[in-house]
Motif scaffolding. Structure first.
Motif, PDB file in Angstrom:
ATOM      1  N   ALA A 133       4.994   0.153  12.867  1.00  0.00           N
ATOM      2  CA  ALA A 133       3.871  -0.701  13.280  1.00  0.00           C
ATOM      3  C   ALA A 133       2.555  -0.079  12.819  1.00  0.00           C
ATOM      4  O   ALA A 133       2.389   1.135  12.888  1.00  0.00           O
ATOM      5  N   GLY A 134       1.634  -0.898  12.328  1.00  0.00           N
ATOM      6  CA  GLY A 134       0.298  -0.407  11.995  1.00  0.00           C
ATOM      7  C   GLY A 134       0.111  -0.055  10.533  1.00  0.00           C
ATOM      8  O   GLY A 134      -1.010   0.157  10.086  1.00  0.00           O
ATOM      9  N   THR A 135       1.199   0.055   9.759  1.00  0.00           N
ATOM     10  CA  THR A 135       1.042   0.344   8.334  1.00  0.00           C
ATOM     11  C   THR A 135       1.826  -0.668   7.503  1.00  0.00           C
ATOM     12  O   THR A 135       2.918  -1.080   7.895  1.00  0.00           O
ATOM     13  N   GLU A 136       1.241  -1.051   6.379  1.00  0.00           N
ATOM     14  CA  GLU A 136       1.959  -1.989   5.511  1.00  0.00           C
ATOM     15  C   GLU A 136       2.911  -1.259   4.578  1.00  0.00           C
ATOM     16  O   GLU A 136       3.769  -1.863   3.955  1.00  0.00           O
ATOM     17  N   TYR A 137       2.715   0.072   4.464  1.00  0.00           N
ATOM     18  CA  TYR A 137       3.557   0.816   3.530  1.00  0.00           C
ATOM     19  C   TYR A 137       4.021   2.147   4.119  1.00  0.00           C
ATOM     20  O   TYR A 137       3.233   2.876   4.728  1.00  0.00           O
ATOM     21  N   CYS A 138       5.289   2.435   3.939  1.00  0.00           N
ATOM     22  CA  CYS A 138       5.849   3.735   4.323  1.00  0.00           C
ATOM     23  C   CYS A 138       6.343   4.414   3.051  1.00  0.00           C
ATOM     24  O   CYS A 138       6.917   3.759   2.159  1.00  0.00           O
ATOM     25  N   LEU A 139       6.163   5.722   2.993  1.00  0.00           N
ATOM     26  CA  LEU A 139       6.591   6.478   1.819  1.00  0.00           C
ATOM     27  C   LEU A 139       8.085   6.248   1.539  1.00  0.00           C
ATOM     28  O   LEU A 139       8.896   6.221   2.466  1.00  0.00           O
ATOM     29  N   GLY A 140       8.434   6.093   0.273  1.00  0.00           N
ATOM     30  CA  GLY A 140       9.841   5.944  -0.118  1.00  0.00           C
ATOM     31  C   GLY A 140      10.288   4.518  -0.366  1.00  0.00           C
ATOM     32  O   GLY A 140      11.325   4.280  -0.994  1.00  0.00           O
ATOM     33  N   VAL A 141       9.495   3.563   0.127  1.00  0.00           N
ATOM     34  CA  VAL A 141       9.921   2.158   0.031  1.00  0.00           C
ATOM     35  C   VAL A 141       9.966   1.691  -1.428  1.00  0.00           C
ATOM     36  O   VAL A 141      10.915   1.016  -1.852  1.00  0.00           O
ATOM     37  N   TYR A 291      -6.684  -2.544   2.489  1.00  0.00           N
ATOM     38  CA  TYR A 291      -8.044  -1.992   2.496  1.00  0.00           C
ATOM     39  C   TYR A 291      -8.048  -0.478   2.302  1.00  0.00           C
ATOM     40  O   TYR A 291      -9.072   0.163   2.375  1.00  0.00           O
ATOM     41  N   GLY A 292      -6.882   0.102   2.105  1.00  0.00           N
ATOM     42  CA  GLY A 292      -6.817   1.548   1.899  1.00  0.00           C
ATOM     43  C   GLY A 292      -6.189   2.274   3.078  1.00  0.00           C
ATOM     44  O   GLY A 292      -5.442   1.678   3.861  1.00  0.00           O
ATOM     45  N   PHE A 293      -6.491   3.566   3.182  1.00  0.00           N
ATOM     46  CA  PHE A 293      -5.877   4.407   4.214  1.00  0.00           C
ATOM     47  C   PHE A 293      -6.780   4.487   5.440  1.00  0.00           C
ATOM     48  O   PHE A 293      -8.006   4.513   5.309  1.00  0.00           O
ATOM     49  N   HIS A 294      -6.165   4.545   6.601  1.00  0.00           N
ATOM     50  CA  HIS A 294      -6.935   4.746   7.821  1.00  0.00           C
ATOM     51  C   HIS A 294      -6.065   5.459   8.857  1.00  0.00           C
ATOM     52  O   HIS A 294      -4.842   5.457   8.750  1.00  0.00           O
ATOM     53  N   HIS A 295      -6.730   6.031   9.855  1.00  0.00           N
ATOM     54  CA  HIS A 295      -6.001   6.741  10.925  1.00  0.00           C
ATOM     55  C   HIS A 295      -5.805   5.804  12.095  1.00  0.00           C
ATOM     56  O   HIS A 295      -6.733   5.100  12.487  1.00  0.00           O
ATOM     57  N   LYS A 296      -4.577   5.818  12.664  1.00  0.00           N
ATOM     58  CA  LYS A 296      -4.356   5.073  13.909  1.00  0.00           C
ATOM     59  C   LYS A 296      -3.861   6.059  14.943  1.00  0.00           C
ATOM     60  O   LYS A 296      -3.069   6.960  14.617  1.00  0.00           O
ATOM     61  N   HIS A 297      -4.321   5.894  16.171  1.00  0.00           N
ATOM     62  CA  HIS A 297      -3.831   6.784  17.222  1.00  0.00           C
ATOM     63  C   HIS A 297      -2.335   6.563  17.409  1.00  0.00           C
ATOM     64  O   HIS A 297      -1.853   5.436  17.299  1.00  0.00           O
ATOM     65  N   ILE A 298      -1.628   7.634  17.677  1.00  0.00           N
ATOM     66  CA  ILE A 298      -0.161   7.557  17.824  1.00  0.00           C
ATOM     67  C   ILE A 298       0.263   6.492  18.845  1.00  0.00           C
ATOM     68  O   ILE A 298       1.277   5.805  18.657  1.00  0.00           O
ATOM     69  N   ASP A 299      -0.558   6.300  19.910  1.00  0.00           N
ATOM     70  CA  ASP A 299      -0.200   5.308  20.940  1.00  0.00           C
ATOM     71  C   ASP A 299      -0.179   3.888  20.378  1.00  0.00           C
ATOM     72  O   ASP A 299       0.454   2.997  20.938  1.00  0.00           O
ATOM     73  N   ASP A 300      -0.907   3.661  19.277  1.00  0.00           N
ATOM     74  CA  ASP A 300      -0.917   2.317  18.681  1.00  0.00           C
ATOM     75  C   ASP A 300       0.195   2.144  17.653  1.00  0.00           C
ATOM     76  O   ASP A 300       0.307   1.109  17.004  1.00  0.00           O
ATOM     77  N   VAL A 301       1.010   3.176  17.465  1.00  0.00           N
ATOM     78  CA  VAL A 301       2.065   3.125  16.440  1.00  0.00           C
ATOM     79  C   VAL A 301       3.453   3.300  17.075  1.00  0.00           C
ATOM     80  O   VAL A 301       4.325   2.436  16.948  1.00  0.00           O
ATOM     81  N   ALA A 302       3.642   4.418  17.769  1.00  0.00           N
ATOM     82  CA  ALA A 302       4.961   4.687  18.366  1.00  0.00           C
ATOM     83  C   ALA A 302       5.242   3.665  19.467  1.00  0.00           C
ATOM     84  O   ALA A 302       4.329   3.236  20.174  1.00  0.00           O
TER      85      ALA A 302
END
Ligand code: F6P
Length: 323
Positions: A133-141, A291-302
């Motif tokens: 959640a929160g990212t359109e891309y994960c490494l390895g895809v 729009y590029g890279f950004h930081h999301k707090h872990i609570d908004d992802v896990a």
């Protein structure tokens, strides 16, 4: 000099080694001392923490997998073992920790961060499932998709020569992203994923018409999440009247020479992770969008649910699905 460590957790992906190379080089450039933690959270519990240097990452950029190994650690979910892990980090005076992994790994990282004081964490989404959640891309895809493209292009050759239907099963655990993009980009005739309800009768009507018009073979891509490859192969035989075979792509999707895109993404993910830690971010995940890279707090992802973007889903709906 402050100490920074990195570990890989969960399913390995191609591009992790490129990330390790960048990690060592950029850490040193930023005045940090880099450490590798071998075998994921398991290795953290077991204190497999070793100082890293340029020579450790020489020549690894082109190989898949991860030089520092990975693991799935059940016991990391127990507080006693996390305490042991934190004690190990403290004994090496590690102030920053980067975790490369998927959803399960970030749950572990979130718990560790909640229980630690003085250590900062950064997550790099790394899973061929592309289900964070929160990212359109994960490494390895991208590498996994290219493996699938090659495999399905090859299957098309034999499917067309033999006039058969092939049911190709793609990985993704509970997410249909890999199957959907593989189906679209290899021109498959059928695509079944958990996110889109489907009706086999819709396909039947279409396929029967196509057979009348001269079609002699079919490629169906199905997500492992549906667990129905056997059933679909049987359906081709009985309902469409064409011989069928199943090809489970399996773990080859996780390996191989990383694509240029994954190498570059690995570099960017690591750069943003280290920059964020040095800027004072306590526990964030590096996310990527148009729009590029950004930081999301872990609570908004896990513990959050990933959703395939609507444009892709729309394309997927053009197959024989219920609208
Ligand atoms: O998380 C990546 C993944 O490859 C999934 O697509 C798949 O369901 C799972 O890992 C397979 O796990 P294992 O490597 O433990 O068999």
């Amino acid at each position: 000099m402050k100490n920074i460590a990195i570990l890989c957790s969960g399913g390995d992906v191609s591009g992790m080694n490129a990330a390790l190379k960048r990690f060592v080089e950029y850490s040193i450039a930023k005045g940090l001392t880099p450490y590798f933690i071998y075998h994921g959270f398991e290795g953290l519990i077991e204190n497999k923490i070793v100082k890293a240097n340029y020579s450790d990452v020489a020549g690894i950029i082109s190989s898949g997998g991860t030089k520092i190994h990975t693991a799935r650690s059940k016991r990391f979910m127990e507080q006693t073992y996390r305490k042991q892990a934190l004690d190990n980090l403290k004994s090496h005076q590690i102030e920053y920790l980067i975790v490369m992994g998927g959803d399960g790994s970030f749950k572990g990282m979130q718990k560790l961060a909640d229980e630690s004081e003085g250590i900062r964490f950064s997550g790099i989404p790394s899973t061929i499932d592309n289900d964070i959640a929160g990212t359109e891309y994960c490494l390895g895809v991208d590498t996994a998709l290219n493996v699938n493209k090659f495999a399905i292009d090859s299957i098309r050759d034999t499917a067309s020569s033999f006039s058969r239907a092939f049911v190709v099963e793609a990985m993704g655990r509970e997410c249909g992203y890999l199957a959907l993009v593989s189906a679209l980009t290899s021109g498959a005739e059928m695509c079944l994923i958990p996110e889109i309800p489907y009706e086999l009768d819709n396909y039947k009507e279409r396929f029967q018409k196509q057979i009348k018009e001269g079609r002699e073979y079919f490629i169906a891509v199905v997500s492992e999440a549906l667990n129905n490859s056997e059933q679909i192969a049987q359906w081709f035989k009985e309902e469409i009247g064409i011989e069928s075979r199943i090809m489970v792509l399996g773990h080859i999707q996780r390996g191989g020479n990383p694509t240029v895109y994954d190498r570059l993404m690995a570099f960017n993910f690591v750069t943003h992770a280290i920059d964020g830690l040095l800027e004072g971010k306590k526990c964030s995940v590096i996310c990527y969008s148009g729009y590029g890279f950004h930081h999301k707090h872990i609570d908004d992802v896990a513990f959050k649910k990933y959703q395939i973007n609507s444009d892709l889903l729309k394309l997927g709906m053009e197959y024989g699905h219920i609208r």
